[in-house]
Design a protein around this motif. Structure first.
Motif, short mmCIF file in Angstrom:
data_model
loop_
_atom_site.label_atom_id
_atom_site.label_comp_id
_atom_site.label_asym_id
_atom_site.label_seq_id
_atom_site.Cartn_x
_atom_site.Cartn_y
_atom_site.Cartn_z
N GLU A 1 -4.60 7.86 9.34
CA GLU A 1 -4.21 8.86 8.34
C GLU A 1 -2.69 9.08 8.32
OE1 GLU A 1 -6.12 10.51 5.95
OE2 GLU A 1 -7.63 9.05 6.55
N SER A 2 -2.11 8.77 7.15
CA SER A 2 -0.65 8.78 7.04
C SER A 2 -0.02 10.11 7.47
CB SER A 2 -0.24 8.42 5.60
OG SER A 2 -0.84 9.30 4.68
N LYS B 1 -9.43 2.11 6.30
CA LYS B 1 -8.23 2.36 5.47
C LYS B 1 -6.98 2.29 6.34
CE LYS B 1 -10.35 5.16 1.82
NZ LYS B 1 -10.05 4.32 0.65
N PHE B 2 -5.89 1.82 5.73
CA PHE B 2 -4.63 1.83 6.45
C PHE B 2 -3.64 2.74 5.75
CE2 PHE B 2 -4.44 -2.77 4.60
CZ PHE B 2 -4.24 -2.30 3.32
N PRO B 3 -2.59 3.19 6.48
CA PRO B 3 -2.06 2.73 7.77
C PRO B 3 -2.83 3.28 8.96
CG PRO B 3 -0.77 4.61 7.02
CD PRO B 3 -1.76 4.31 5.93
N LEU C 1 -6.70 -7.51 3.90
CA LEU C 1 -8.09 -7.07 3.72
C LEU C 1 -8.98 -8.18 3.17
CD1 LEU C 1 -7.60 -3.45 2.33
CD2 LEU C 1 -8.39 -4.12 4.61
N GLN D 1 -4.55 6.10 -7.70
CA GLN D 1 -5.44 5.07 -7.14
C GLN D 1 -6.67 4.87 -8.01
OE1 GLN D 1 -6.34 6.09 -3.03
NE2 GLN D 1 -4.77 4.70 -2.28
N SER E 1 0.83 -1.22 0.00
CA SER E 1 0.00 0.00 0.00
C SER E 1 0.86 1.27 0.00
CB SER E 1 -0.90 -0.01 1.24
OG SER E 1 -1.10 1.31 1.71
N SER E 2 0.53 2.16 -0.93
CA SER E 2 1.34 3.38 -1.08
C SER E 2 1.25 4.26 0.17
CB SER E 2 0.90 4.14 -2.32
OG SER E 2 -0.49 4.31 -2.33
N PHE E 3 0.07 4.42 0.73
CA PHE E 3 -0.05 5.27 1.92
C PHE E 3 0.66 4.64 3.12
CE2 PHE E 3 -3.48 7.32 -0.50
CZ PHE E 3 -3.18 8.65 -0.25
N1 LIG Z 1 -6.04 9.38 3.55
C1 LIG Z 1 -5.58 8.08 3.92
C2 LIG Z 1 -5.64 7.17 2.68
C3 LIG Z 1 -5.28 5.74 3.02
C4 LIG Z 1 -5.61 4.78 1.88
O1 LIG Z 1 -6.23 5.14 0.87
N2 LIG Z 1 -5.19 3.54 2.06
C5 LIG Z 1 -5.51 2.52 1.10
C6 LIG Z 1 -4.28 1.69 0.77
S1 LIG Z 1 -3.06 2.64 -0.09
C7 LIG Z 1 -6.53 1.57 1.70
O2 LIG Z 1 -6.64 1.45 2.90
N3 LIG Z 1 -7.27 0.88 0.86
C8 LIG Z 1 -8.21 -0.10 1.30
C9 LIG Z 1 -9.62 0.32 1.17
O3 LIG Z 1 -9.89 1.47 0.79
O4 LIG Z 1 -10.48 -0.54 1.43
C10 LIG Z 1 -4.16 8.16 4.49
O5 LIG Z 1 -3.45 9.13 4.18
O6 LIG Z 1 -3.75 7.29 5.27
#
Ligand SMILES: N[C@@H](CCC(=O)N[C@@H](CS)C(=O)NCC(=O)O)C(=O)O
Length: 215
Positions: free
Chosen positions: A67-68, A52-54, A35, A112, A11-13
């Motif tokens: 939130e990253s 959402k992670f991290p 997930l 994304q 995951s990029s974030f």
């Molecule tokens: N705004 C959030 C965005 C986090 C995000 O989009 N994470 C993605 C992975 S890169 C995620 O959790 N995707 C799984 C989902 O949306 O179900 C941050 O900065 O942490």
């Protein structure tokens, strides 16, 4: 060890948060979230119902931090190290946050969108949305190209939270819309990010999962 990072290496974030942790050799317990696994997803939702992670858990202060960018701000405040992720000067800190937002909202998000569309069933594709995302990336590549003409890192001479955001954003954006042949300064900046040990480590750890990336 009080800190646990709930994340996935691909995951990029999550890579953005990992870069911040690795920059300062901050000790933490890595907890990989799958997930696709119901129990693993449920555990994440319990921590952060957005799912959402991290997500960072700090048992020492009994805090759960999603939130990253907020994770990095938290690390800078409570677990500072040799890399000052957020400058002490208020003006520089604000500019750092702007660049961090820029890479999250205008590089990561369109990237994304393009990747997410590849995962959609054929009947639910969104070509218009994908074209909008590509147009956004074209615009921001131009902006980064100009910005990086005279800079080593996003904020100038020092590596900050903005570079933590830029590294994975550019890594994946380059896969979906390559810039190496068209944007010399951006490519040079990306080269520096790839050589930065903190990000090189995050990429190396993601490598076993690369086959999961929709090509
Ligand atoms: N705004 C959030 C965005 C986090 C995000 O989009 N994470 C993605 C992975 S890169 C995620 O959790 N995707 C799984 C989902 O949306 O179900 C941050 O900065 O942490």
């Amino acid at each position: 060890m009080p800190l646990t990072l709930h994340f996935h290496p691909l995951s990029s974030f999550c890579q953005k948060a990992l870069v911040a942790l690795y920059e300062n050799d901050t000790p933490f317990e890595p907890h990989i979230v799958d997930l696709a696994d119901e129990a693993s997803r449920a555990a994440l939702l319990k921590l952060w119902p957005i799912g959402k992670f991290p997500v960072l858990r700090d048992d020492a202060r009994d805090r759960t931090i999603p939130e990253s960018s907020i994770i990095i701000e938290y690390l800078a405040q409570h677990y500072p190290g040799r890399t000052r992720l957020v400058p002490a000067d208020a003006d520089l800190a604000r500019q750092t946050r702007l660049r961090d937002r820029f890479y999250d909202l205008y590089v990561q998000e369109p990237m994304q969108k393009i990747v997410g569309d590849r995962l959609r069933p054929a009947s639910a594709k969104d070509p218009h949305g994908v074209e909008e995302a590509r147009a956004r990336l074209r615009t921001v590549y131009g902006m980064i190209e100009e910005d990086m003409a005279r800079r080593t890192w996003a904020m100038g001479d020092t590596f900050t939270m903005a570079d933590c955001a830029a590294a994975p954003a550019l890594f994946y954006a380059n896969l979906v819309m390559p810039f190496a042949d068209t944007h010399e300064n951006t490519a040079a900046y990306f080269g520096r990010l790839m050589e930065r040990p903190s990000f090189a480590r995050a990429v190396a750890e993601a490598k076993p999962y690369f086959p999961l990336f929709p090509g």
